[in-house]
Design a protein around this motif. Structure first.
Motif, PDB file in Angstrom:
ATOM      1  N   ASP A 119      -1.362   6.010  -4.229  1.00 42.38           N
ATOM      2  CA  ASP A 119      -1.078   4.980  -5.229  1.00 42.38           C
ATOM      3  C   ASP A 119      -1.951   5.087  -6.474  1.00 42.38           C
ATOM      4  O   ASP A 119      -1.723   4.393  -7.449  1.00 42.38           O
ATOM      5  CB  ASP A 119      -1.238   3.597  -4.602  1.00 42.38           C
ATOM      6  CG  ASP A 119      -0.539   2.508  -5.388  1.00 42.38           C
ATOM      7  OD1 ASP A 119       0.318   2.834  -6.235  1.00 42.38           O
ATOM      8  OD2 ASP A 119      -0.842   1.326  -5.161  1.00 42.38           O
TER       9      ASP A 119
ATOM     10  N   PRO B 233     -11.520   4.856  -3.741  1.00 45.47           N
ATOM     11  CA  PRO B 233     -10.649   4.931  -2.565  1.00 45.47           C
ATOM     12  C   PRO B 233     -11.327   5.488  -1.313  1.00 45.47           C
ATOM     13  O   PRO B 233     -10.871   5.234  -0.205  1.00 45.47           O
ATOM     14  CB  PRO B 233      -9.504   5.842  -3.029  1.00 45.47           C
ATOM     15  CG  PRO B 233     -10.087   6.653  -4.150  1.00 45.47           C
ATOM     16  CD  PRO B 233     -11.078   5.746  -4.822  1.00 45.47           C
ATOM     17  N   ASN B 234     -12.409   6.215  -1.471  1.00 46.49           N
ATOM     18  CA  ASN B 234     -13.117   6.741  -0.301  1.00 46.49           C
ATOM     19  C   ASN B 234     -14.235   5.810   0.158  1.00 46.49           C
ATOM     20  O   ASN B 234     -14.978   6.140   1.072  1.00 46.49           O
ATOM     21  CB  ASN B 234     -13.688   8.134  -0.609  1.00 46.49           C
ATOM     22  CG  ASN B 234     -12.585   9.124  -0.889  1.00 46.49           C
ATOM     23  OD1 ASN B 234     -11.550   9.116  -0.208  1.00 46.49           O
ATOM     24  ND2 ASN B 234     -12.769   9.962  -1.891  1.00 46.49           N
TER      25      ASN B 234
ATOM     26  N   LYS C 234      -3.887  -0.955  -4.771  1.00 52.36           N
ATOM     27  CA  LYS C 234      -4.324   0.279  -5.452  1.00 52.36           C
ATOM     28  C   LYS C 234      -5.578   0.858  -4.786  1.00 52.36           C
ATOM     29  O   LYS C 234      -6.457   1.400  -5.453  1.00 52.36           O
ATOM     30  CB  LYS C 234      -4.584   0.033  -6.934  1.00 52.36           C
ATOM     31  CG  LYS C 234      -3.379  -0.383  -7.759  1.00 52.36           C
ATOM     32  CD  LYS C 234      -2.322   0.665  -7.803  1.00 52.36           C
ATOM     33  CE  LYS C 234      -2.280   1.421  -9.076  1.00 52.36           C
ATOM     34  NZ  LYS C 234      -1.156   2.358  -9.129  1.00 52.36           N
ATOM     35  N   GLU C 235      -5.663   0.734  -3.456  1.00 53.30           N
ATOM     36  CA  GLU C 235      -6.773   1.280  -2.669  1.00 53.30           C
ATOM     37  C   GLU C 235      -8.129   0.746  -3.137  1.00 53.30           C
ATOM     38  O   GLU C 235      -9.146   1.434  -3.075  1.00 53.30           O
ATOM     39  CB  GLU C 235      -6.743   2.802  -2.694  1.00 53.30           C
ATOM     40  CG  GLU C 235      -5.439   3.361  -2.146  1.00 53.30           C
ATOM     41  CD  GLU C 235      -5.381   4.867  -2.109  1.00 53.30           C
ATOM     42  OE1 GLU C 235      -6.447   5.510  -2.051  1.00 53.30           O
ATOM     43  OE2 GLU C 235      -4.264   5.397  -2.127  1.00 53.30           O
ATOM     44  N   HIS C 236      -8.122  -0.500  -3.610  1.00 60.93           N
ATOM     45  CA  HIS C 236      -9.337  -1.083  -4.193  1.00 60.93           C
ATOM     46  C   HIS C 236      -9.664  -2.421  -3.535  1.00 60.93           C
ATOM     47  O   HIS C 236      -8.777  -3.210  -3.208  1.00 60.93           O
ATOM     48  CB  HIS C 236      -9.119  -1.299  -5.701  1.00 60.93           C
ATOM     49  CG  HIS C 236     -10.317  -1.839  -6.404  1.00 60.93           C
ATOM     50  ND1 HIS C 236     -11.505  -1.144  -6.516  1.00 60.93           N
ATOM     51  CD2 HIS C 236     -10.522  -3.016  -7.032  1.00 60.93           C
ATOM     52  CE1 HIS C 236     -12.370  -1.872  -7.181  1.00 60.93           C
ATOM     53  NE2 HIS C 236     -11.806  -3.020  -7.510  1.00 60.93           N
TER      54      HIS C 236
ATOM     55  N   GLY D 197      -7.213  -4.513  -1.330  1.00 64.91           N
ATOM     56  CA  GLY D 197      -6.627  -3.234  -0.934  1.00 64.91           C
ATOM     57  C   GLY D 197      -5.528  -2.757  -1.866  1.00 64.91           C
ATOM     58  O   GLY D 197      -5.041  -1.637  -1.705  1.00 64.91           O
TER      59      GLY D 197
ATOM     60  N   HIS E  53       0.861  -1.189   0.000  1.00 62.83           N
ATOM     61  CA  HIS E  53       0.000   0.000   0.000  1.00 62.83           C
ATOM     62  C   HIS E  53       0.890   1.228   0.000  1.00 62.83           C
ATOM     63  O   HIS E  53       1.670   1.432   0.923  1.00 62.83           O
ATOM     64  CB  HIS E  53      -0.932   0.009   1.217  1.00 62.83           C
ATOM     65  CG  HIS E  53      -1.807   1.206   1.257  1.00 62.83           C
ATOM     66  ND1 HIS E  53      -1.621   2.233   2.142  1.00 62.83           N
ATOM     67  CD2 HIS E  53      -2.858   1.556   0.484  1.00 62.83           C
ATOM     68  CE1 HIS E  53      -2.531   3.164   1.937  1.00 62.83           C
ATOM     69  NE2 HIS E  53      -3.302   2.767   0.937  1.00 62.83           N
TER      70      HIS E  53
ATOM     71  N   HIS F 175     -12.007   0.835   0.797  1.00 63.93           N
ATOM     72  CA  HIS F 175     -10.645   0.895   1.333  1.00 63.93           C
ATOM     73  C   HIS F 175     -10.549   1.892   2.497  1.00 63.93           C
ATOM     74  O   HIS F 175      -9.921   1.599   3.519  1.00 63.93           O
ATOM     75  CB  HIS F 175      -9.630   1.242   0.247  1.00 63.93           C
ATOM     76  CG  HIS F 175      -8.219   0.999   0.679  1.00 63.93           C
ATOM     77  ND1 HIS F 175      -7.748  -0.257   0.992  1.00 63.93           N
ATOM     78  CD2 HIS F 175      -7.194   1.850   0.893  1.00 63.93           C
ATOM     79  CE1 HIS F 175      -6.481  -0.174   1.364  1.00 63.93           C
ATOM     80  NE2 HIS F 175      -6.122   1.093   1.311  1.00 63.93           N
ATOM     81  N   ALA F 176     -11.172   3.027   2.351  1.00 67.22           N
ATOM     82  CA  ALA F 176     -11.143   4.012   3.439  1.00 67.22           C
ATOM     83  C   ALA F 176     -11.805   3.433   4.696  1.00 67.22           C
ATOM     84  O   ALA F 176     -11.291   3.607   5.810  1.00 67.22           O
ATOM     85  CB  ALA F 176     -11.850   5.301   3.003  1.00 67.22           C
TER      86      ALA F 176
ATOM     87  N   LEU G 193      -9.357   0.872   6.262  1.00 70.26           N
ATOM     88  CA  LEU G 193      -8.258   1.516   6.991  1.00 70.26           C
ATOM     89  C   LEU G 193      -8.747   2.101   8.313  1.00 70.26           C
ATOM     90  O   LEU G 193      -8.095   1.941   9.349  1.00 70.26           O
ATOM     91  CB  LEU G 193      -7.616   2.610   6.133  1.00 70.26           C
ATOM     92  CG  LEU G 193      -6.814   2.137   4.918  1.00 70.26           C
ATOM     93  CD1 LEU G 193      -6.304   3.346   4.127  1.00 70.26           C
ATOM     94  CD2 LEU G 193      -5.672   1.234   5.325  1.00 70.26           C
TER      95      LEU G 193
ATOM     96  N   TRP H 241      -7.965  -4.601   8.382  1.00 74.54           N
ATOM     97  CA  TRP H 241      -7.506  -5.041   7.078  1.00 74.54           C
ATOM     98  C   TRP H 241      -6.990  -6.483   7.136  1.00 74.54           C
ATOM     99  O   TRP H 241      -7.339  -7.313   6.311  1.00 74.54           O
ATOM    100  CB  TRP H 241      -6.438  -4.081   6.573  1.00 74.54           C
ATOM    101  CG  TRP H 241      -6.047  -4.211   5.129  1.00 74.54           C
ATOM    102  CD1 TRP H 241      -6.425  -5.174   4.243  1.00 74.54           C
ATOM    103  CD2 TRP H 241      -5.197  -3.334   4.415  1.00 74.54           C
ATOM    104  NE1 TRP H 241      -5.850  -4.952   3.018  1.00 74.54           N
ATOM    105  CE2 TRP H 241      -5.099  -3.819   3.089  1.00 74.54           C
ATOM    106  CE3 TRP H 241      -4.506  -2.181   4.741  1.00 74.54           C
ATOM    107  CZ2 TRP H 241      -4.324  -3.197   2.116  1.00 74.54           C
ATOM    108  CZ3 TRP H 241      -3.745  -1.562   3.768  1.00 74.54           C
ATOM    109  CH2 TRP H 241      -3.656  -2.064   2.476  1.00 74.54           C
TER     110      TRP H 241
END
Length: 192
Positions: free
Chosen positions: A93, A107-108, A169-171, A167, A89, A111-112, A115, A120
């Motif tokens: 990214d 990403p919001n 690529k924040e996906h 997670g 991560h 993944h947000a 986090l 995770w």
């Protein structure tokens, strides 16, 4: 053509927290055979054990590792949290991804939330546990195939329908154009 009987009970539900947002995972206090994938595999095993007068096609479609990643606790125990390695991560990214890809990654969203939850590793553990449960059922099916009267005249084809992001690529999920979402297992085996 025979089909799996329609009367199917639903899978057990977790008693505690069932995941983060739309990412559903939780260990279950139940037996392997309490889940529908066990019953589906049993049906295919039963078909493999029968003598057939003509060629047959047997499809065994398992639901896992699709969500929810709710499987018996012992499959979670196979993947201790202190041994889980998270995907790489890198903050920011998505700067090399076009706007449509960033919207797809969301990403919001998942993944947000992941986090912020601090869970995770638990989510990755749930995914791995669901895969282990599926491996067990595939093993049962292959063991039955080895003992089957159809063994010498049966072709096996196994495939999965997609990969999954955990997670990277924040996906999260499968909906992406990256290679991880496009990757899937497949193999075939012919006895002759």
């Amino acid at each position: 053509m025979e089909r799996i009987p329609a009367e199917k009970k639903s899978d057990p539900k977790p008693t505690g927290n069932d995941g983060v947002g739309g990412i559903k995972f939780a260990p279950l206090d139940c037996k392997d055979e309490d889940l529908s994938d066990w019953q589906i595999t049993d049906y295919a095993i039963e078909q493999l054990s029968k003598k057939h007068d003509r060629p047959v096609f047997i499809a065994c479609g398992l639901h896992k590792p699709h969500m929810p990643w709710n499987v018996p606790q012992k499959y979670y125990d196979l993947h201790p949290l202190d041994k889980i390695e998270l995907p790489p991560h890198i903050p920011g990214d998505l700067t090399d991804v076009p706007p449509a890809g960033v919207r797809m990654a969301g990403p919001n969203g998942d993944h947000a939330k992941m986090l912020a939850s601090g869970r995770w590793k638990e989510a990755v553990q749930g995914y791995l546990a669901a895969i282990s449960y599926t491996d067990m059922n595939i093993g049962r099916l292959l063991d039955a195939y080895e003992k089957s009267p159809l063994r010498e005249n049966t072709i096996i084809v196994l495939w999965g329908d997609h990969g999954w992001h955990l997670g990277e690529k924040e996906h999260w999920r499968k909906f992406a154009s990256g290679k991880r979402a496009r990757a899937h297992p497949s193999f075939g085996w012919c006895p002759v």
